[in-house]
Design an enzyme around this catalytic site. Structure first.
Site, mmCIF file in Angstrom:
data_model
loop_
_atom_site.group_PDB
_atom_site.id
_atom_site.type_symbol
_atom_site.label_atom_id
_atom_site.label_comp_id
_atom_site.label_asym_id
_atom_site.label_seq_id
_atom_site.Cartn_x
_atom_site.Cartn_y
_atom_site.Cartn_z
ATOM 1 N N HIS A 363 0.801 -1.228 0.000
ATOM 2 C CA HIS A 363 0.000 0.000 0.000
ATOM 3 C C HIS A 363 0.830 1.273 0.000
ATOM 4 C CE1 HIS A 363 -3.922 -1.985 0.946
ATOM 5 N NE2 HIS A 363 -3.147 -2.866 1.524
ATOM 6 N N LYS A 556 -7.955 13.863 4.877
ATOM 7 C CA LYS A 556 -7.098 12.663 4.847
ATOM 8 C C LYS A 556 -6.053 12.828 5.948
ATOM 9 C CE LYS A 556 -6.358 13.764 0.555
ATOM 10 N NZ LYS A 556 -6.364 12.596 -0.355
ATOM 11 N N ARG A 557 -5.286 11.777 6.246
ATOM 12 C CA ARG A 557 -4.241 11.907 7.260
ATOM 13 C C ARG A 557 -3.303 13.033 6.847
ATOM 14 N NH1 ARG A 557 -3.561 7.724 11.120
ATOM 15 N NH2 ARG A 557 -1.940 9.115 11.915
ATOM 16 N N LYS A 562 1.128 14.380 1.104
ATOM 17 C CA LYS A 562 -0.252 14.704 0.686
ATOM 18 C C LYS A 562 -0.413 16.222 0.484
ATOM 19 C CE LYS A 562 -2.055 10.628 3.187
ATOM 20 N NZ LYS A 562 -2.893 9.853 2.259
ATOM 21 N N THR A 667 -8.421 6.696 -1.753
ATOM 22 C CA THR A 667 -9.780 6.155 -1.886
ATOM 23 C C THR A 667 -10.817 7.251 -1.650
ATOM 24 O OG1 THR A 667 -9.451 5.371 0.386
ATOM 25 C CG2 THR A 667 -9.341 3.719 -1.372
ATOM 26 N N LYS A 671 -14.626 8.372 -3.452
ATOM 27 C CA LYS A 671 -15.859 8.700 -2.724
ATOM 28 C C LYS A 671 -16.388 10.065 -3.181
ATOM 29 C CE LYS A 671 -13.911 6.048 1.089
ATOM 30 N NZ LYS A 671 -13.011 6.118 2.283
HETATM 31 C C1 LIG Z 1 4.289 0.945 9.927
HETATM 32 C C2 LIG Z 1 3.424 2.123 9.988
HETATM 33 C C3 LIG Z 1 2.439 2.124 8.827
HETATM 34 C C4 LIG Z 1 1.114 1.738 9.036
HETATM 35 C C5 LIG Z 1 0.224 1.788 7.965
HETATM 36 C C6 LIG Z 1 0.675 2.163 6.725
HETATM 37 C C7 LIG Z 1 -0.309 2.122 5.602
HETATM 38 C C8 LIG Z 1 0.202 1.355 4.478
HETATM 39 C C9 LIG Z 1 -0.611 3.444 5.156
HETATM 40 C C10 LIG Z 1 -1.865 3.478 4.316
HETATM 41 O O1 LIG Z 1 -2.935 3.545 4.841
HETATM 42 N N1 LIG Z 1 -1.655 3.492 3.003
HETATM 43 C C11 LIG Z 1 -2.747 3.887 2.148
HETATM 44 O O2 LIG Z 1 -3.442 2.726 1.723
HETATM 45 C C12 LIG Z 1 -4.588 3.077 0.935
HETATM 46 C C13 LIG Z 1 -5.355 1.792 0.627
HETATM 47 O O3 LIG Z 1 -4.674 1.043 -0.321
HETATM 48 C C14 LIG Z 1 -4.187 3.838 -0.328
HETATM 49 O O4 LIG Z 1 -5.331 4.219 -1.020
HETATM 50 C C15 LIG Z 1 -3.351 5.055 0.025
HETATM 51 O O5 LIG Z 1 -2.854 5.666 -1.149
HETATM 52 C C16 LIG Z 1 -2.197 4.647 0.923
HETATM 53 O O6 LIG Z 1 -1.479 5.788 1.393
HETATM 54 C C17 LIG Z 1 1.981 2.539 6.503
HETATM 55 C C18 LIG Z 1 2.876 2.512 7.594
#
Ligand SMILES: CCc1ccc([C@H](C)CC(=O)N[C@@H]2O[C@H](CO)[C@@H](O)[C@H](O)[C@H]2O)cc1
Length: 822
Positions: A363, A556-557, A562, A667, A671
């Site tokens: 992701h 978004k975060r 971003k 995503t 929406k």
């Molecule tokens: C280790 C800490 C950590 C935890 C979660 C994440 C996730 C991968 C971050 C995340 O939410 N990524 C997002 O995933 C979405 C679903 O596929 C995508 O639409 C977003 O572009 C992506 O940033 C990264 C690092």
């Protein structure tokens, strides 16, 4: 009620009222004559839960009866939000419940707001998992979700004096009616200790893990109803409990209380969600959580399989497991351990099975987010797993040398074990790649990028493993439920509500895009949703919004890639321009209401400074009479799923402005497009495919392409900075919004050779795009036409399409339309 032939529970208004009052008295033990809105919610929720359980039992019994191949979605996050409205809608009982509650004197709108969000996730990855569950149920797939039942979900964000403050989210205060505790579904999970090897009489080596600590994982099941089908699948979340065994020693030395306390410690494993989606931090508790989740899950999956199968021969034909990023990757050595150490299958057989059942989704390409656990920590916490990981890597390196003629540094660069000056690290993405039969990215541009960058060497040797699965969102929650006026207009116009399960049907709207009457109706629906958003902001700020303004949203975060910073820089410039206008010129200004929301990871300092900057600009702009309601800026606190369900329908414009090549997919862009909100954005993530589907001319695209970024980064310090950009930077640097010192690290991050996310490079074309937005807004018919075509072209971005592709191309699982078992 859809499909259930012999449903015991009736769904006429009176039966529902009886069931609600029944639960007030016998579940909540409150007087049936006097109960408040929250109690009405819980009683109605329990009454609906009964109807969910009925379907769920039938669905599970049916799946057991048919014993099909099952798919298991393993995720450390499920950002579910609220369940009440979704369950009412998917079971098709919204109306009778609405009448039942109003008959009892309660307003559905107020009742549904009494529910707390189940915020067991950070952002995109967690919400995607929840959208996937809704689609898997609606597509009648024999599917399960597996995760952790955190007691504290994503922190509540409070913004005081413009600064983010984190508050613990104890979401279980009043209990959670949508879960069923399964005390009998419990498994021991082990940590620490050492491994001993025992020769068995037939000369085979048996590895025994003598654990130092043991806890019990207990299941909590959450029924997930499909739309217009009795199919109700299961989300099983694990909670840590002290294990039953008591070492009497401690017990009898009269140190009773501390031994209880000690045991109690077990529960802390699942107490809190790690609120970080930026940087991987090798925290021991996080690793414990990952092992805890996958060990309980694998034991449960193997137990279910063995109930209907003698040997493991059919295991790959009956089980598919999807790893939601690398976070559940320990599931690979855990399955190897269960197959070899507990079921005595040899390495080769175990590896053959393991590599046939796992597939992995990446992701993010951001290096700081890729998990690398110190070998020393894994060895200490999971000594047997570290042995197995070493063996996997050893055989992998062998294969590279022998079958792919790879040697020297390249071997080291592909090794799962990475040597660093801080000691050896386990590259979890490489472990997932080596053991998985399929790896996918989450949007076309992202899937291409991972093949060309972070996983290039693996793609070179295993091109067949790599696939793309462009994300999607469920149109049940993100259109039909959160935007009833638009739901009605679409259904009326298409003459069917089949779009709720077949989103491609939306393209039928395109034929009406030029039609004035329809445009009128379309604009009215948007105004209705804007009014709902405006009243939310009025509750929050006391301000009445200018309803003729463009509601310009970025939610978004908070993350530097971003580029919320670039958004607020352009707002500062817009403010400064209005300030220097004559009253005459001000008449030409297109009014804007800028809405920004999102949480910053608690340890992410830059992101927190960006929140403060947005708040400071808001403070200055919103209290400046020169500007009046030509421009308003709001930072909405505590952005979460239920807030998004109000903000998305009410927005005219949404910002998807990440530096090209950084946002894997996004995503929220999907929406917003579905709800007729126009995108201003870069050619990044799924924006690229949205442009293909709805037409680039119906978006405001700007900025450099992903392939240009590396070169531009290396030449950044020589860039002739756009004067408008410099002016915007100066406004902040010179204290126009105060806090100049506090914002200086932000300014430094985008000047000179820094500016890793190329804000200066993209700023001018961003402003041009913003100019095009203002231009377009002046032509209502043209704007509305683009809005209609956005929705019409959104069919592809249903998670039903995404899940259908996963089922066909990766999992090999078939829909199992439920029928009542004989
Ligand atoms: C280790 C800490 C950590 C935890 C979660 C994440 C996730 C991968 C971050 C995340 O939410 N990524 C997002 O995933 C979405 C679903 O596929 C995508 O639409 C977003 O572009 C992506 O940033 C990264 C690092």
């Amino acid at each position: 009620l859809y499909g259930l032939l012999d449903s015991y529970l009736k769904n006429d208004v009176v039966s529902i009222q009886e069931s609600i009052v029944h639960h007030v008295e016998f579940t909540l033990a409150r007087s049936r004559y006097k109960f408040d809105t929250r109690e009405a919610y819980f009683a109605a929720a329990h009454s609906l839960r009964d109807r969910l359980i009925e379907r769920w039992n039938d669905t599970q019994a049916w799946i057991k009866h048919k014993d099909p191949k099952r798919v298991y979605y393993l995720s450390m996050e499920f950002l579910m939000g609220r369940t009440f409205l979704n369950a009412l809608h998917n079971l098709g009982v919204m109306q009778p419940y609405q009448h039942a509650l109003s008959g009892l004197g309660y307003d559905m709108e107020k009742v549904q707001q009494a529910e707390r969000d189940a915020a067991l996730g950070n952002g995109g990855l967690g919400r995607l998992a929840s959208c996937f569950l809704d689609s898997m149920a609606t597509l009648n797939l024999p599917a399960w979700g597996y995760g952790i039942r955190y007691e504290y979900g994503m922190f509540r964000q409070v913004v005081s004096e413009g600064f983010q403050k984190e508050q613990p989210d104890y979401w279980l205060t009043f209990g959670y009616p949508w879960e069923i505790q399964r005390p009998h579904v419990a498994y021991p999970v082990k940590f620490y200790g050492h491994v001993s090897v025992h020769e068995s009489q037939d000369g085979r080596q048996n590895f025994v893990w003598n654990a130092g600590e043991e806890v019990t994982a207990v299941a909590y099941d959450n029924p997930i109803p499909g739309f217009k089908t009795p199919s109700t699948i299961n989300l099983r979340l694990w909670a840590a409990k002290p294990c039953q065994e008591f070492d009497l020693e401690a017990f009898n030395t009269g140190d009773y209380v501390s031994s209880i306390i000690d045991k109690q410690k077990a529960e802390t494993i699942t107490s809190v969600l790690y609120p970080d989606d930026k940087t991987f931090e090798g925290k021991e508790l996080r690793l414990k959580q990952q092992h805890f989740m996958v060990s309980a899950t694998l034991q449960d999956i193997v137990r279910r399989y063995k109930e209907q199968h003698e040997t493991f021969d059919a295991f790959p034909e009956k089980v598919a497991m999807q790893l939601n990023d690398t976070h559940p990757t320990l599931g690979i050595p855990e399955l190897m351990r269960i197959l070899m150490d507990e079921n005595h299958l040899g390495w080769t057989r175990s590896w053959e099975i393991t590599t046939k059942v796992f597939s992995f989704t990446n992701h993010t390409v951001l290096p700081e987010a890729l998990e690398q656990w110190p070998v020393s920590l894994v060895e200490k916490l999971l000594p047997r797993h570290m042995q197995i990981i070493y063996d996997i890597n050893w055989r992998f390196v062998q294969e590279l040398e022998q079958n792919h003629g790879i040697s020297g540094d390249k071997l080291g660069s592909m090794s799962i074990i990475l040597d660093t000056e801080y000691g050896k690290m386990v590259r979890m993405a490489y472990l997932a790649l080596v053991a998985s039969h399929t790896v996918n990215g989450v949007a076309a541009i992202h899937s291409k990028l991972i093949k060309e960058t972070i996983f290039k060497e693996f793609h070179d040797i295993w091109p067949e493993k790599f696939q793309n699965k462009t994300n999607g969102v469920t149109q049940r929650r993100w259109l039909a439920q959160c935007n009833p006026p638009l739901n009605r207009l679409i259904t009326e116009t298409l003459g069917t509500e089949a779009w709720i399960t077949h989103l491609d049907l939306l393209k039928g709207l395109a034929a009406h895009a030029e039609d004035e009457t329809f445009q009128q109706k379309w604009a009215e629906v948007k105004v209705e949703a804007k009014a709902k958003l405006a009243s939310l902001l009025k509750d929050l700020t006391g301000d009445d919004l200018n309803m003729d303004a463009i509601f310009d949203v970025q939610v978004k975060r908070i993350h530097e890639y971003k580029r919320q910073f670039m958004n607020i820089l352009s707002v500062a410039l817009r403010y400064d321009r209005i300030k220097s206008m004559t009253e005459k010129e001000k008449e030409e200004v297109v009014p804007r209401v800028v809405i920004i929301g999102g949480k910053a990871a608690p340890g992410y300092d830059m992101a927190k400074r960006i929140i403060k900057l947005i708040s400071a600009v808001s403070e200055t702009v919103n209290n400046d009479p020169d500007v009046g309601d030509l421009l308003k800026v709001y930072f909405v606190p505590d952005y979460n799923v239920s807030l998004a369900e109000v903000i998305v329908p009410g927005s005219d414009l949404n910002q998807q402005i990440s530096t090209a090549g950084t946002e894997a997919s996004g995503t929220s862009n999907m929406k917003f497009a579905m709800n007729g909100s126009l995108i201003i954005g870069t050619m990044d993530g799924a924006n690229v495919e949205i442009a293909e589907e709805i037409g680039e001319e119906n978006m405001f695209i700007f900025g450099v392409g992903a392939q240009e970024v590396p070169a531009l980064r290396s030449q950044r310090e020589y860039l002739q900075v756009d004067p408008q950009f410099q002016h915007a930077v100066n406004l902040i640097q010179n204290g126009h919004f105060g806090w100049a010192d506090y914002f200086s690290p932000l300014i430094e991050s985008i000047t000179g050779s820094r500016d890793w996310y190329l804000l200066a490079n993209d700023f001018e074309s961003y402003l041009d795009a913003q100019e095009r937005v203002d231009q377009e807004w002046r032509d209502k018919a043209s704007w509305t036409r683009k809005s209609i075509l956005s929705t019409a072209g959104s069919g592809k971005f249903s998670s039903d399409r995404t899940i259908h592709e996963y089922a066909e191309d990766i999992w090999g699982v078939e829909p199992l339309p439920p029928t009542i078992p004989e």
